[in-house]
Design a protein around this motif. Structure first.
Motif, PDB file in Angstrom:
ATOM      1  N   ASP A 195       0.800  -1.169   0.087  1.00  0.00           N
ATOM      2  CA  ASP A 195       0.002  -0.057   0.205  1.00  0.00           C
ATOM      3  C   ASP A 195       0.835   1.220  -0.001  1.00  0.00           C
ATOM      4  OD1 ASP A 195      -2.208  -1.721   0.064  1.00  0.00           O
ATOM      5  OD2 ASP A 195      -2.679  -1.271   2.254  1.00  0.00           O
ATOM      6  N   ARG A 196       2.102   1.243   0.854  1.00  0.00           N
ATOM      7  CA  ARG A 196       2.954   2.417   1.017  1.00  0.00           C
ATOM      8  C   ARG A 196       3.661   2.712  -0.453  1.00  0.00           C
ATOM      9  NH1 ARG A 196       5.938   2.469   6.630  1.00  0.00           N
ATOM     10  NH2 ARG A 196       4.114   2.492   8.092  1.00  0.00           N
ATOM     11  N   LEU A 197       3.938   1.576  -1.249  1.00  0.00           N
ATOM     12  CA  LEU A 197       4.578   1.842  -2.336  1.00  0.00           C
ATOM     13  C   LEU A 197       3.436   1.943  -3.394  1.00  0.00           C
ATOM     14  CD1 LEU A 197       6.944  -1.046  -1.942  1.00  0.00           C
ATOM     15  CD2 LEU A 197       7.558   1.294  -2.433  1.00  0.00           C
ATOM     16  N   GLY A 198       2.053   1.985  -3.232  1.00  0.00           N
ATOM     17  CA  GLY A 198       0.902   2.341  -4.279  1.00  0.00           C
ATOM     18  C   GLY A 198       0.995   1.291  -5.472  1.00  0.00           C
ATOM     19  N   VAL A 199       1.459   0.125  -5.092  1.00  0.00           N
ATOM     20  CA  VAL A 199       1.186  -0.862  -6.375  1.00  0.00           C
ATOM     21  C   VAL A 199       0.388  -2.011  -6.159  1.00  0.00           C
ATOM     22  CG1 VAL A 199       3.730  -0.354  -6.849  1.00  0.00           C
ATOM     23  CG2 VAL A 199       3.160  -2.193  -5.206  1.00  0.00           C
ATOM     24  N   LEU A 200       0.180  -2.837  -6.958  1.00  0.00           N
ATOM     25  CA  LEU A 200      -0.524  -4.179  -6.882  1.00  0.00           C
ATOM     26  C   LEU A 200       0.445  -5.221  -6.396  1.00  0.00           C
ATOM     27  CD1 LEU A 200      -2.531  -3.696  -9.866  1.00  0.00           C
ATOM     28  CD2 LEU A 200      -3.477  -3.326  -7.734  1.00  0.00           C
ATOM     29  N   PRO A 201      -0.217  -6.094  -5.564  1.00  0.00           N
ATOM     30  CA  PRO A 201       0.820  -7.316  -4.969  1.00  0.00           C
ATOM     31  C   PRO A 201       1.315  -8.184  -6.004  1.00  0.00           C
ATOM     32  CG  PRO A 201      -1.407  -7.362  -3.714  1.00  0.00           C
ATOM     33  CD  PRO A 201      -1.727  -6.203  -4.888  1.00  0.00           C
ATOM     34  N   GLU A 202       0.647  -8.093  -7.311  1.00  0.00           N
ATOM     35  CA  GLU A 202       0.993  -8.967  -8.621  1.00  0.00           C
ATOM     36  C   GLU A 202       2.329  -8.287  -9.066  1.00  0.00           C
ATOM     37  OE1 GLU A 202      -2.495  -7.562  -8.558  1.00  0.00           O
ATOM     38  OE2 GLU A 202      -2.805  -9.518  -7.235  1.00  0.00           O
ATOM     39  N   GLU A 203       2.536  -7.013  -8.928  1.00  0.00           N
ATOM     40  CA  GLU A 203       3.814  -6.433  -9.097  1.00  0.00           C
ATOM     41  C   GLU A 203       5.035  -6.453  -8.220  1.00  0.00           C
ATOM     42  OE1 GLU A 203       2.308  -2.372 -11.443  1.00  0.00           O
ATOM     43  OE2 GLU A 203       1.631  -2.607  -9.322  1.00  0.00           O
ATOM     44  N   VAL A 204       4.744  -7.340  -7.181  1.00  0.00           N
ATOM     45  CA  VAL A 204       5.803  -7.468  -6.192  1.00  0.00           C
ATOM     46  C   VAL A 204       6.404  -8.832  -6.092  1.00  0.00           C
ATOM     47  CG1 VAL A 204       6.083  -7.211  -3.747  1.00  0.00           C
ATOM     48  CG2 VAL A 204       4.524  -5.563  -4.750  1.00  0.00           C
ATOM     49  N   ILE A 205       7.578  -8.739  -5.903  1.00  0.00           N
ATOM     50  CA  ILE A 205       8.370 -10.042  -5.784  1.00  0.00           C
ATOM     51  C   ILE A 205       9.003 -10.036  -4.217  1.00  0.00           C
ATOM     52  CG2 ILE A 205      10.277 -11.698  -6.291  1.00  0.00           C
ATOM     53  CD1 ILE A 205      10.189 -10.361  -9.233  1.00  0.00           C
ATOM     54  N   VAL A 206       8.447 -10.927  -3.404  1.00  0.00           N
ATOM     55  CA  VAL A 206       9.195 -10.955  -2.002  1.00  0.00           C
ATOM     56  C   VAL A 206      10.445 -11.967  -1.985  1.00  0.00           C
ATOM     57  CG1 VAL A 206       8.659 -11.506   0.453  1.00  0.00           C
ATOM     58  CG2 VAL A 206       7.025 -10.249  -0.932  1.00  0.00           C
ATOM     59  N   ILE A 207      11.263 -11.399  -1.392  1.00  0.00           N
ATOM     60  CA  ILE A 207      12.452 -12.360  -0.968  1.00  0.00           C
ATOM     61  C   ILE A 207      12.901 -12.279   0.267  1.00  0.00           C
ATOM     62  CG2 ILE A 207      15.102 -12.327  -1.752  1.00  0.00           C
ATOM     63  CD1 ILE A 207      13.652 -10.265  -3.948  1.00  0.00           C
ATOM     64  N   GLY A 208      12.985 -13.598   0.764  1.00  0.00           N
ATOM     65  CA  GLY A 208      13.249 -13.877   2.194  1.00  0.00           C
ATOM     66  C   GLY A 208      14.018 -15.446   2.692  1.00  0.00           C
ATOM     67  N   ASP A 209      14.523 -15.533   3.815  1.00  0.00           N
ATOM     68  CA  ASP A 209      15.004 -16.942   4.241  1.00  0.00           C
ATOM     69  C   ASP A 209      14.021 -17.444   4.858  1.00  0.00           C
ATOM     70  OD1 ASP A 209      15.258 -14.962   6.476  1.00  0.00           O
ATOM     71  OD2 ASP A 209      16.280 -16.522   7.509  1.00  0.00           O
ATOM     72  N   SER A 210      12.884 -16.872   5.324  1.00  0.00           N
ATOM     73  CA  SER A 210      12.140 -17.681   6.163  1.00  0.00           C
ATOM     74  C   SER A 210      10.774 -18.151   5.193  1.00  0.00           C
ATOM     75  CB  SER A 210      11.624 -16.832   7.464  1.00  0.00           C
ATOM     76  OG  SER A 210      10.549 -17.863   8.023  1.00  0.00           O
ATOM     77  N   TYR A 211      10.670 -19.429   5.001  1.00  0.00           N
ATOM     78  CA  TYR A 211       9.672 -20.104   4.259  1.00  0.00           C
ATOM     79  C   TYR A 211       8.202 -19.524   4.738  1.00  0.00           C
ATOM     80  CZ  TYR A 211       6.524 -22.906   1.720  1.00  0.00           C
ATOM     81  OH  TYR A 211       5.322 -23.372   0.621  1.00  0.00           O
ATOM     82  N   SER A 212       8.164 -20.049   6.181  1.00  0.00           N
ATOM     83  CA  SER A 212       6.679 -19.631   6.861  1.00  0.00           C
ATOM     84  C   SER A 212       6.730 -18.066   7.269  1.00  0.00           C
ATOM     85  CB  SER A 212       6.876 -20.523   8.094  1.00  0.00           C
ATOM     86  OG  SER A 212       7.815 -19.973   9.228  1.00  0.00           O
ATOM     87  N   ARG A 213       7.576 -17.340   7.487  1.00  0.00           N
ATOM     88  CA  ARG A 213       7.374 -15.936   7.859  1.00  0.00           C
ATOM     89  C   ARG A 213       7.357 -15.039   6.405  1.00  0.00           C
ATOM     90  NH1 ARG A 213      10.774 -14.693  13.300  1.00  0.00           N
ATOM     91  NH2 ARG A 213       9.501 -16.029  14.676  1.00  0.00           N
ATOM     92  N   ASP A 214       8.158 -15.380   5.577  1.00  0.00           N
ATOM     93  CA  ASP A 214       8.239 -14.572   4.263  1.00  0.00           C
ATOM     94  C   ASP A 214       7.359 -15.017   2.993  1.00  0.00           C
ATOM     95  OD1 ASP A 214      10.068 -12.894   5.440  1.00  0.00           O
ATOM     96  OD2 ASP A 214      11.576 -14.379   5.192  1.00  0.00           O
ATOM     97  N   ILE A 215       7.500 -16.260   2.676  1.00  0.00           N
ATOM     98  CA  ILE A 215       7.079 -16.765   1.749  1.00  0.00           C
ATOM     99  C   ILE A 215       5.460 -17.014   1.685  1.00  0.00           C
ATOM    100  CG2 ILE A 215       7.359 -18.802  -0.116  1.00  0.00           C
ATOM    101  CD1 ILE A 215       9.665 -16.512   0.240  1.00  0.00           C
ATOM    102  N   VAL A 216       5.051 -17.880   2.971  1.00  0.00           N
ATOM    103  CA  VAL A 216       3.737 -18.063   2.773  1.00  0.00           C
ATOM    104  C   VAL A 216       2.714 -16.839   3.104  1.00  0.00           C
ATOM    105  CG1 VAL A 216       1.900 -19.434   4.565  1.00  0.00           C
ATOM    106  CG2 VAL A 216       4.391 -20.365   3.823  1.00  0.00           C
ATOM    107  N   PRO A 217       2.929 -15.832   3.804  1.00  0.00           N
ATOM    108  CA  PRO A 217       2.278 -14.833   3.935  1.00  0.00           C
ATOM    109  C   PRO A 217       1.968 -14.019   2.776  1.00  0.00           C
ATOM    110  CG  PRO A 217       4.075 -14.402   5.459  1.00  0.00           C
ATOM    111  CD  PRO A 217       4.053 -16.028   4.966  1.00  0.00           C
ATOM    112  N   SER A 218       3.256 -13.667   2.224  1.00  0.00           N
ATOM    113  CA  SER A 218       3.330 -12.563   1.095  1.00  0.00           C
ATOM    114  C   SER A 218       2.539 -13.362  -0.104  1.00  0.00           C
ATOM    115  CB  SER A 218       4.620 -12.336   0.465  1.00  0.00           C
ATOM    116  OG  SER A 218       5.615 -13.557   0.424  1.00  0.00           O
TER     117      SER A 218
END
Ligand SMILES: [Mg+2]
Length: 233
Positions: free
Chosen positions: A169-192
């Motif tokens: 929301d702060r970036l004013g984009v759609l989730p489809e335009e966003v790639i999330v990168i993180g080391d925790s499968y349960s905290r980064d990958i699943v929720p995003s």
């Protein structure tokens, strides 16, 4: 419109895929201490529970490490898990060892971030202690991130998907335009993934292994692989 890359910080940009629970354990082993993994894990959990109460927004990463190691050592000492002959200068030895590794890892990852900054909009979403902005200046990540979400500032922690929605929301984009990168499968990958982002899982040395990993669109084993991976998307 440039694509957006939302990075995790701890375990991703500061250690290149090594969870801090593992990072400290490696350092204790390197110093040759006789404590068991189970004893160490108790100390780690204990230290984490005290961090939010002591860290100030102006505290550096080095100070944050010292607090965390101090609480771990207090626990190990009180439980008599440390042998008296081992228990000398440990706070300095541990914090110097861990901080030295962080400086090496962030020298590389800040170069990567600098490079990606020319082709992507970058953001950061982290479960941190309210001092993430100070830490980013300290470790050469200044001004690359369009938005920085520190869980302690917004009062929402991963794995709550809302923390990723705030960034989107702060970036004013759609989730489809966003790639999330993180080391925790349960905290980064699943929720995003839940809110509709694409995901790159940095599969390194994790604290706990996930039982399934199908929500990761891409799996990498080193942070440097991000460049090639995002060009594929
Ligand atoms: Mg992490």
């Amino acid at each position: 419109m440039k694509k957006v890359l939302l990075f995790d910080f701890g375990g991703t940009l500061d250690t290149n895929g090594v969870h801090w629970g593992e990072k400290y354990w490696e350092a204790y082993k390197k110093l040759g201490l006789s404590i068991s993994k189970k004893q160490y894990e108790e100390a780690y959990v204990y230290s984490e529970s005290y961090m939010a109460g002591v860290v100030k927004p102006t505290d550096t990463f080095k100070t944050t490490l010292i607090y965390q190691i101090l609480f771990q050592l207090l626990y190990l000492r009180n439980k008599k898990y440390l042998l008296p002959e081992e228990d000398s200068d440990l706070l300095y030895k541990m914090s110097d060892l861990c901080y030295g590794d962080v400086l090496l890892a962030t020298e590389k990852s800040s170069q990567l971030i600098k490079k990606l900054n020319s082709s992507f909009v970058l953001g950061l979403v982290s479960n941190f202690y309210g001092n993430l902005s100070t830490v980013l200046n300290e470790l050469s990540f200044t001004n690359y991130f369009e938005t920085v979400i520190d869980s302690s500032e917004v009062g929402i922690r991963k794995p709550d998907p809302k923390i990723f929605q705030i960034a989107v929301d702060r970036l004013g984009v759609l989730p489809e335009e966003v790639i999330v990168i993180g080391d925790s499968y349960s905290r980064d990958i699943v929720p995003s993934k839940t809110i509709g982002c694409s995901t790159i899982w940095l599969d390194g040395k994790s604290w706990t292994r996930p039982s399934e990993t199908s929500k990761a669109d891409f799996v990498i084993h080193s942070i440097e692989e991000v460049s090639d991976t995002v060009l594929e998307t």
